[in-house]
Design a protein around this motif. Sequence first.
Motif, short mmCIF file in Angstrom:
data_model
loop_
_atom_site.label_atom_id
_atom_site.label_comp_id
_atom_site.label_asym_id
_atom_site.label_seq_id
_atom_site.Cartn_x
_atom_site.Cartn_y
_atom_site.Cartn_z
N GLY A 227 13.38 -3.68 -4.27
CA GLY A 227 14.79 -3.50 -4.69
C GLY A 227 15.47 -2.25 -5.07
N GLU A 228 14.73 -1.17 -4.30
CA GLU A 228 14.96 0.27 -4.53
C GLU A 228 15.20 0.87 -3.16
N ALA A 229 16.34 1.75 -2.95
CA ALA A 229 16.69 2.48 -1.78
C ALA A 229 17.37 3.85 -2.22
N VAL B 199 23.28 0.61 -3.93
CA VAL B 199 22.01 -0.23 -3.68
C VAL B 199 22.02 -1.58 -4.04
N PHE C 117 12.78 -1.84 0.82
CA PHE C 117 13.79 -2.55 0.46
C PHE C 117 14.05 -3.82 1.28
N ARG C 118 14.34 -4.91 0.51
CA ARG C 118 14.90 -6.25 1.12
C ARG C 118 15.84 -6.74 0.59
N THR C 119 16.73 -7.11 1.16
CA THR C 119 17.91 -7.89 0.57
C THR C 119 17.78 -9.31 0.40
N TRP C 120 18.88 -9.72 -0.44
CA TRP C 120 18.99 -11.31 -0.71
C TRP C 120 18.97 -12.12 0.73
N SER C 121 19.40 -11.64 1.79
CA SER C 121 19.63 -12.22 2.71
C SER C 121 18.03 -12.45 3.68
N TYR C 122 17.49 -11.28 3.32
CA TYR C 122 15.97 -11.48 3.97
C TYR C 122 15.20 -12.58 3.17
N SER D 117 24.84 -7.61 1.83
CA SER D 117 24.33 -7.38 3.07
C SER D 117 23.74 -8.74 3.95
N ASN E 151 22.33 -4.88 -1.55
CA ASN E 151 21.08 -5.69 -1.71
C ASN E 151 21.66 -7.01 -1.88
N SER F 108 11.18 -3.15 9.67
CA SER F 108 10.37 -3.88 8.65
C SER F 108 9.23 -3.14 8.34
N SER G 235 18.69 -8.58 6.62
CA SER G 235 17.40 -8.85 6.13
C SER G 235 16.91 -7.48 5.63
N PHE G 236 16.82 -6.59 6.78
CA PHE G 236 16.18 -5.22 6.59
C PHE G 236 17.43 -4.20 6.68
N HIS H 162 16.22 -9.77 -7.44
CA HIS H 162 16.36 -10.99 -6.27
C HIS H 162 16.35 -12.11 -6.94
#
Lengths: 391, 391
Positions: A241-243, B274, A159-164, B281, B278, A387, B284-285, A214
Amino acid sequence: MSDKKVRFGIVGLGNMGSEHVHSIMGMNEATVGAVCDVDLSKTEKYTARYGMKAFSNHREMIKSGLIDAVLVSTPHYDHVPIGIDALAGGLHVLVEKPIAVSVKAARQIIEVSKKFPNQKFGIMFNQRTNPMYQKMRELIADGELGTVRRVTWLITDWFRTWSYYASGGWRATWAGEGGGVLINQCPHNLDLIQWVTGMIPNRITAVGFVGKTHPIEVEDEMSAILEYPNGAIGHFVTSTGEAPGTNRFEICGDRGKIVAEHGKITFTRTRENVQEVNQKSPKSFASIETWTIDIPYPKAEGGEHKRLTENFIKSILHGTPMLGPGVEGIHGLEIGNAMMMSGLTRKPVELPVDGDTYDAFLSDMAKQYGGKKTLTTKKADVDMSASFAKA
Amino acid sequence: MSDKKVRFGIVGLGNMGSEHVHSIMGMNEATVGAVCDVDLSKTEKYTARYGMKAFSNHREMIKSGLIDAVLVSTPHYDHVPIGIDALAGGLHVLVEKPIAVSVKAARQIIEVSKKFPNQKFGIMFNQRTNPMYQKMRELIADGELGTVRRVTWLITDWFRTWSYYASGGWRATWAGEGGGVLINQCPHNLDLIQWVTGMIPNRITAVGFVGKTHPIEVEDEMSAILEYPNGAIGHFVTSTGEAPGTNRFEICGDRGKIVAEHGKITFTRTRENVQEVNQKSPKSFASIETWTIDIPYPKAEGGEHKRLTENFIKSILHGTPMLGPGVEGIHGLEIGNAMMMSGLTRKPVELPVDGDTYDAFLSDMAKQYGGKKTLTTKKADVDMSASFAKA
């Protein structure tokens, strides 16, 4: 070597490079002789704390006489040219994963490395130091599973966010990274799926998506079916994209199956050979006695990166066999390249992957999707320890 | 109805038909008014024990006035013509799975059934009576998982021996069955994957093998990737050559995932959505708090076939809604047809599947592989109770 310590020059002081400086400075048989980043300001906190010399040009560092080995932790595309420069400059080389973005570049550095047999060339396959994967590999190599018939890895806990993705302009771009989840998050899994099983597929059929969850220009989800020369079948499913995601690595053979999930290896062993029962049993619905066994494996000390780096150092100082020989970096990369090309063109891809074909595909992707990453680059909260995929 | 009992005529006295006779003879609201098999000798043990009338021609049985409903448990290709004859003859119809071998034939019987709205038309989707699948369906319908993003079913515990395939000349042939593991073993799974999720894919990419571990002319292994209109991804992996095999049904949504394995439903629930994390947040992680919950579900009384048949009877006598309406038989069949065609032609297949295209594909398969089943037909030890997949 000074005082039998391997002096590293570390190129690229992003998240990983920074971890490596601190880690190596704490080792008995190694030190950091120099650091290097195109952005010289990034070197200051290390030179201030440890007193090593800083460079903005890796070639200057290679010629400096201050180092014995180069650790390359730059963005992916620079791994090969810097690695080749360091080998040609007479130094040992340890590259971060992936060895390269494309098989063609990987083959170049591997060819060069063969010209310098007295210099070690390693790749940061730190997860090869994970005792769980080592044990799975041992079970298969020892024949406990018999012939392997199916290899299925659901590895969707990346899982990685848009912020990442916003945290670096180069991230999740074709020009900056050469791909997404396959080239950044999955190199270890793609290596392990071949290292643990000892098998490399010869055809891959995949379904992949660019920017599914994303706003990025590279793939963030991939589902692949792998065919192996011995008739075995494989599956590899990943996503950022999954958590909470799944990490389940399942391998079936003629003597049962092993499942690695939640840090545990479960071996469902068949008392008889499955294919012999299949062929010879007089029963239509034969049920084979199976034993469910929790496979023990030792706990490891220290972090995986540290263990892999220490192994590399011992290979230089004491001739210890390398856990991550650089020449083996091609295998997982090739599997990833085949998945990427199949998943985004929606056609099966045969292995070995043709280098020129893959590079042309990469150019196509850059043309087709380049600029579609719509995130504004900004500094994000980064905690690298979060990570790494848990086994 | 005599004495408010539904009088069944059972066509096809193979393994399943035989089970149905005994089961229905033990029910309060139904009886077996007649049995029918082209091989009249197969009817003798039932007529001797129970005294019902026997037919070798289903049309005679339909006209006999002895029955109210027909249960069709013949080889697959006969389901549609016999079902249509029975509907046209004014009777209720319950067909064994699959509804048909191809979508074109399935659409025919569904069209006919609509002309007889006062006659019940059901399909033996007995696994819809399984409380575990009912509970999974309920969780998704109630929104506990949020939007579904991934559906992965590893269902490789359909181990069948060479003896099984040798036990009937029609088994595992294109002319006799119209396919292998997808058309014989998997119809329930193919129905459940759409019934539980409420989603039907619009494209399937598959890799399948004819006779991989058995000397048969149809597919005995299939791996498929399913794409859904809402962007969700799916995976379906099956085989009759693996033991002990895996039966793991995993569904992920924006509020976590459910995994059904070893008869247990585990819900890993995310406290936040989620996709909202995504997108929003600052980390990043990001790690989302998750709760691991064992989902309880009731135990069911009696066998699944019995429960489904009783539900069908109640729909006739009391207007109870059918758990397995015949018109819903098309969904899983269509998914299976698309997998079959994609897996053996190695090209993605779009849904809905064109009926003529699929029938032409079936003819091609029969031409290409017909006669490649090299097993000598012989009677094998058959224990049907061992044939149903455990959840």
